[in-house]
Scaffold this active site. Structure first.
Site, PDB file in Angstrom:
ATOM      1  N   LYS A  47      66.551  55.572  71.132  1.00  0.00           N
ATOM      2  CA  LYS A  47      65.654  55.068  70.078  1.00  0.00           C
ATOM      3  C   LYS A  47      65.818  55.797  68.744  1.00  0.00           C
ATOM      4  O   LYS A  47      65.541  55.231  67.690  1.00  0.00           O
ATOM      5  CB  LYS A  47      64.188  55.170  70.532  1.00  0.00           C
ATOM      6  CG  LYS A  47      63.785  54.124  71.561  1.00  0.00           C
ATOM      7  CD  LYS A  47      62.282  54.230  71.814  1.00  0.00           C
ATOM      8  CE  LYS A  47      61.809  53.198  72.798  1.00  0.00           C
ATOM      9  NZ  LYS A  47      60.334  53.178  72.917  1.00  0.00           N
ATOM     10  N   ASP A  64      56.584  48.943  68.737  1.00  0.00           N
ATOM     11  CA  ASP A  64      55.614  49.545  69.668  1.00  0.00           C
ATOM     12  C   ASP A  64      54.203  49.569  69.065  1.00  0.00           C
ATOM     13  O   ASP A  64      53.219  49.279  69.753  1.00  0.00           O
ATOM     14  CB  ASP A  64      56.031  50.972  70.035  1.00  0.00           C
ATOM     15  CG  ASP A  64      57.077  50.993  71.142  1.00  0.00           C
ATOM     16  OD1 ASP A  64      57.162  50.018  71.911  1.00  0.00           O
ATOM     17  OD2 ASP A  64      57.807  52.006  71.236  1.00  0.00           O
TER      18      ASP A  64
END
Ligand SMILES: NC(=O)c1ccc[n+]([C@@H]2O[C@H](COP(=O)([O-])OP(=O)(O)OC[C@H]3O[C@@H](n4cnc5c(N)ncnc54)[C@H](OP(=O)(O)O)[C@@H]3O)[C@@H](O)[C@H]2O)c1
Length: 275
Positions: free
Chosen positions: A72, A108
């Site tokens: 990520k 997210d």
């Protein structure tokens, strides 16, 4: 299930390992529902191959990718453009391949807020206490701040909470040992630690000091209902589970790759949780 044509749209999730990912099941359900000429694949990509494979997948006609552990942060160096929200979080979980390059997003925080709202919880109801100071805490805190909500970080290793508060001003820090006693000052409690997850230690916290207005969110989704959420429900508090965050965070990627805004509903919960 529809058969693919030669012009099928492709997307997938890169991670190492990737076999645990629920994203192929999630996106596959939406592809079936909408009868889309497309596929979503689990793609095991090791750290040494990331820099070569991401541009290669873009060149082969993939519409984009989800990015999971451990890529990520490292994938950001491969992006031609990074969305300001992802830059603030310091991590990218969604790539969109366009004619002009690789675009990086972080969905997210969007997923967390959308899940709160789906449970009838107002993210801007008052100050939030965030347990944890890792990658998920950063995404949750940035999203809450975007709603105008003051955030306080409370973490076992206090220097990590201090660093996160400095990275996301004006974040506050509460020593870990006050996590139960201070609850009366907050409208929202979010567990972003791995405590309470299967094969991990339980989260040791008392909710007795909470007011009736406290909402409790746990982003852990295995088990679906953690001990923290069971305790919150038993006290009559609003309780928000973590699987919904995972389901909602997938919506923007699916829309970008396949051109349809998909629904998060009870059937999706059942399918993705394996129930
Ligand atoms: N629902 C969703 O869509 C979603 C999305 C992302 C993540 N998650 C879940 O969120 C959790 C955290 O993920 P992450 O990526 O933020 O992980 P991470 O960056 O590794 O952070 C882990 C956090 O947990 C704390 N922690 C770990 N063991 C602890 C212990 N024994 N006692 C107290 N604190 C402890 C760490 O504190 P220290 O700083 O002291 O080590 C740190 O704050 C995982 O369970 C993950 O599955 C869910």
């Amino acid at each position: 299930m529809r058969l693919l044509s030669g012009s099928a749209r492709l997307a997938g999730v890169i991670g190492w390992p990737v076999s645990h990912s629920r994203s192929p099941r999630l996106h596959g359900t939406w592809l079936n529902r909408h009868d889309i000429d497309g596929a979503y694949l689990p793609l095991p990509v090791g750290p040494a191959d990331l820099a070569q494979l991401v541009p290669a997948l873009a060149k082969t006609g993939f519409a984009g990718l989800n990015v999971t552990i451990p890529h990520k942060i490292s994938v950001m160096a491969l992006c031609d453009r990074i969305d300001p929200g992802a830059a603030r979080i310091g991590a990218v979980n969604t790539l969109v391949f366009t004619e002009t390059g690789i675009e990086g997003f972080n969905t997210d925080g969007y997923g967390f807020i959308a899940n709160l709202r789906a449970h009838g919880v107002n993210p801007a109801a008052g100050p939030a206490l965030i347990l944890g100071a890792g990658g998920a805490a950063r995404a949750v805190a940035a999203a809450l701040q975007d709603e105008g909500t003051p955030v306080t970080f409370c973490n076992r290793t206090e220097r990590n909470a201090i660093a996160l508060a400095a990275a996301l001003p004006p974040g506050n820090v509460l020593p870990w040992e006050y996590r139960s006693a201070a609850l009366g000052d907050y409208a929202l409690l979010v567990n972003t630690t791995s405590l309470g997850m299967v094969h991990h230690e339980p989260l040791d916290i008392s909710l007795e000091a909470a007011t009736a207005a406290l909402a409790v969110a746990d982003i852990v989704y295995a088990p679906l209902e953690t001990e923290l959420l069971k305790t919150a429900r038993a006290l009559g508090l609003a309780a928000v589970e973590g699987l919904g965050m995972l389901l909602h965070q997938a919506v923007p990627g699916f829309k970008a790759w396949f051109g349809v805004t998909p629904e998060v509903d009870d059937e999706l919960y059942r399918i993705v949780s394996g129930g």
